[in-house]
Scaffold this motif. Structure first.
Motif, short mmCIF file in Angstrom:
data_model
loop_
_atom_site.label_atom_id
_atom_site.label_comp_id
_atom_site.label_asym_id
_atom_site.label_seq_id
_atom_site.Cartn_x
_atom_site.Cartn_y
_atom_site.Cartn_z
N THR A 66 -5.28 -7.61 18.49
CA THR A 66 -4.55 -8.53 17.62
C THR A 66 -3.11 -8.08 17.42
N GLY A 67 -2.86 -6.79 17.68
CA GLY A 67 -1.52 -6.25 17.48
C GLY A 67 -1.23 -5.87 16.04
N ASP A 68 -2.23 -6.03 15.16
CA ASP A 68 -2.06 -5.69 13.74
C ASP A 68 -2.52 -4.26 13.51
N ARG A 69 -1.61 -3.40 13.14
CA ARG A 69 -1.93 -1.98 12.98
C ARG A 69 -2.81 -1.71 11.76
N TRP A 70 -2.96 -2.71 10.89
CA TRP A 70 -3.71 -2.48 9.65
C TRP A 70 -5.16 -2.95 9.73
N SER A 71 -5.50 -3.77 10.71
CA SER A 71 -6.89 -4.19 10.88
C SER A 71 -7.62 -3.14 11.72
N GLU A 286 2.81 1.27 -2.39
CA GLU A 286 4.16 0.73 -2.23
C GLU A 286 4.44 -0.36 -3.26
N PHE A 287 3.47 -1.25 -3.44
CA PHE A 287 3.68 -2.36 -4.39
C PHE A 287 3.70 -1.86 -5.83
N VAL A 300 12.79 5.36 -8.53
CA VAL A 300 11.95 5.73 -7.40
C VAL A 300 12.61 6.88 -6.64
N VAL A 301 11.85 7.96 -6.44
CA VAL A 301 12.37 9.19 -5.83
C VAL A 301 11.52 9.56 -4.62
N GLY A 302 12.18 10.03 -3.56
CA GLY A 302 11.44 10.52 -2.40
C GLY A 302 11.97 9.97 -1.10
N GLU A 303 11.06 9.54 -0.23
CA GLU A 303 11.42 9.06 1.10
C GLU A 303 10.98 7.60 1.27
N PRO A 304 11.61 6.85 2.17
CA PRO A 304 11.25 5.45 2.38
C PRO A 304 9.79 5.30 2.79
N THR A 305 9.16 4.23 2.33
CA THR A 305 7.77 3.94 2.72
C THR A 305 7.77 3.07 3.97
N VAL A 306 6.59 2.89 4.57
CA VAL A 306 6.51 2.26 5.89
C VAL A 306 6.58 0.73 5.82
N GLY A 307 6.03 0.13 4.77
CA GLY A 307 6.08 -1.32 4.66
C GLY A 307 4.81 -2.02 5.11
N LYS A 308 3.74 -1.87 4.35
CA LYS A 308 2.47 -2.55 4.65
C LYS A 308 2.35 -3.75 3.72
N GLY A 309 2.49 -4.94 4.28
CA GLY A 309 2.51 -6.14 3.47
C GLY A 309 1.29 -7.03 3.62
N SER A 337 8.54 -9.60 0.24
CA SER A 337 7.58 -8.99 1.15
C SER A 337 8.06 -7.60 1.54
N LEU A 338 7.14 -6.65 1.61
CA LEU A 338 7.50 -5.29 2.03
C LEU A 338 7.18 -5.05 3.50
N THR A 339 6.69 -6.06 4.19
CA THR A 339 6.26 -5.89 5.57
C THR A 339 7.38 -5.33 6.45
N ASP A 340 7.11 -4.17 7.05
CA ASP A 340 8.04 -3.48 7.95
C ASP A 340 9.35 -3.09 7.27
#
Length: 380
Positions: A66-71, A286-287, A300-309, A337-340
């Motif tokens: 499917t190309g979806d890294r979260w499924s 993330e949300f 918010v402190v630290g490093e950027p998150t990946v973006g799982k929406g 949306s936080l996707t990517d």
């Protein structure tokens, strides 16, 4: 006789018509490629093939395609482990181990309070070198975990090295509820609450940890969701409702276009806050940070998150296996949306691999953690 013959003839005619229809249907619906391939392997392959293994591999490949890294696909043999993860509970002895780079063993970095390992005399900083009659040095963490796990009520023998001495201890396997949230009071009334995930009991334990710190004199709060893989939306919403004032908290849109908006009441936690995130803060984590950031109640402190929406729904497949399939999208209180894209920290603090590993295993003290110290400085 004529009547019987005609009756018999009608039966034959019906049978012939049924056969023709069946053949036509077979012609209209030929076997799928996967069915034909499975048949070829069963009939023509010179070796022996594991049918269940082939089905699992095919199912996993279909989901991956499917190309979806979260499924992802969950085989029947992995179903119990998946359920334990969601329940924040497992059958084991109550230790967390960290492999040593020189293959000298596995450092025990956490012993569950009141758990069977603690009762048996296992201590933090013991070096695990054997399970039953097997030397575990050189094994992977998963391999060691598989040896330690077993039926509830049975016992397992662990061999540890403590200050140069070997100790062999018998430990009972029991159901253990893993702590989801842990709090401690730092200097100057600053509380630190680590949230491991947003699965079962997350909101209950996090709120309890915060209230305990408030009773101890906490005036400012740091919430740590680094390396938090996310979890259930219900747990996220309940915790945000406790923290945030009246308004929208969380939006979701399912595959069929249905939208749901969760809201908060007027009651909220009125104190300065900071949230710690990193590249392994996913999904609900993330949300969580995004909501506090958009309400302007936390830095918010630290490093950027990946973006799982996307969110996943676990669907049973009938043979004990299941698929966690992305069936909808999540949005922040403001509809973003936080996707990517993920979360961009207000204060970015990168750490090296050694420090990141110490944060992951919980072996670094708050005074030595550069991201915690940056949050402390921001709150001061």
């Amino acid at each position: 006789m004529k009547k019987k013959f005609l009756l018999f003839g009608s039966y034959v005619l019906v049978a012939m018509l049924a056969t023709v229809i069946t053949l036509a249907m077979v012609g209209m619906n030929p076997p799928s490629k996967l069915d034909r391939l499975e048949g070829l392997i069963e009939d023509c392959f010179i070796g022996e093939a594991d049918g269940q293994a082939m089905e699992d591999a095919a199912a996993a490949a279909m989901v991956k395609a499917t190309g979806d890294r979260w499924s992802y696909y969950i085989s029947a043999k992995d179903a119990d482990a998946h359920r334990e993860q969601e329940e924040n509970a497992y059958v084991g002895v109550g230790i967390t181990i960290q492999p040593q780079e020189d293959d000298s063993g596995f450092l025990i970095v956490l012993v569950t309070d009141g758990g069977p390992a603690q009762e048996a005399g296992i201590e933090v900083n013991d070096l695990l070198i054997g399970v039953e009659d097997q030397d575990v040095r050189g094994m992977t963490t998963d391999e060691v975990g598989a040896l330690v796990k077993g039926e509830e009520g049975t016992k397992v023998t662990l061999t540890v090295m403590r200050r140069g001495e070997h100790m062999t201890l018998s430990v009972e396997r029991r159901r253990i509820e893993q702590p989801v949230a842990r709090g401690e009071l730092l200097d100057e009334g600053i509380g630190l609450v680590r949230i491991e995930n947003f699965d079962a009991r997350c909101s209950e334990e996090t709120i309890a940890a915060i209230e305990k710190l408030r009773a101890e004199g906490m005036r400012k709060l740091i919430l740590d969701v680094r390396n938090n893989p996310g979890g259930f939306a219900d747990e996220l919403v309940e915790l945000l409702d406790y923290l945030l004032p009246e308004g929208d908290l969380f939006r979701s849109v399912s595959y069929d276009g249905k939208e749901q908006v969760d809201t908060s009441d007027a009651s909220f936690l009125d104190m300065p806050m900071a949230v710690l995130v990193n590249g392994s803060s996913y999904s609900a984590a993330e949300f969580f940070a995004a909501a506090l950031q958009e309400y302007e109640v936390a830095v918010v402190v630290g490093e950027p998150t990946v973006g799982k929406g996307y969110y996943q729904q676990t669907i049973q497949l009938g043979d004990g296996s299941a698929v966690a399939l992305s069936t909808g999208k999540y949005f922040t209180p403001k509809g973003n949306s936080l996707t990517d894209k993920g979360i961009t920290p207000t204060i970015r603090v990168d750490v090296d691999d050694e420090t990141a590993s110490a944060i992951y295993y919980g072996t670094i003290k708050p005074a030595d953690d550069p991201q915690i110290q940056a949050a402390v400085k921001a709150l001061k």
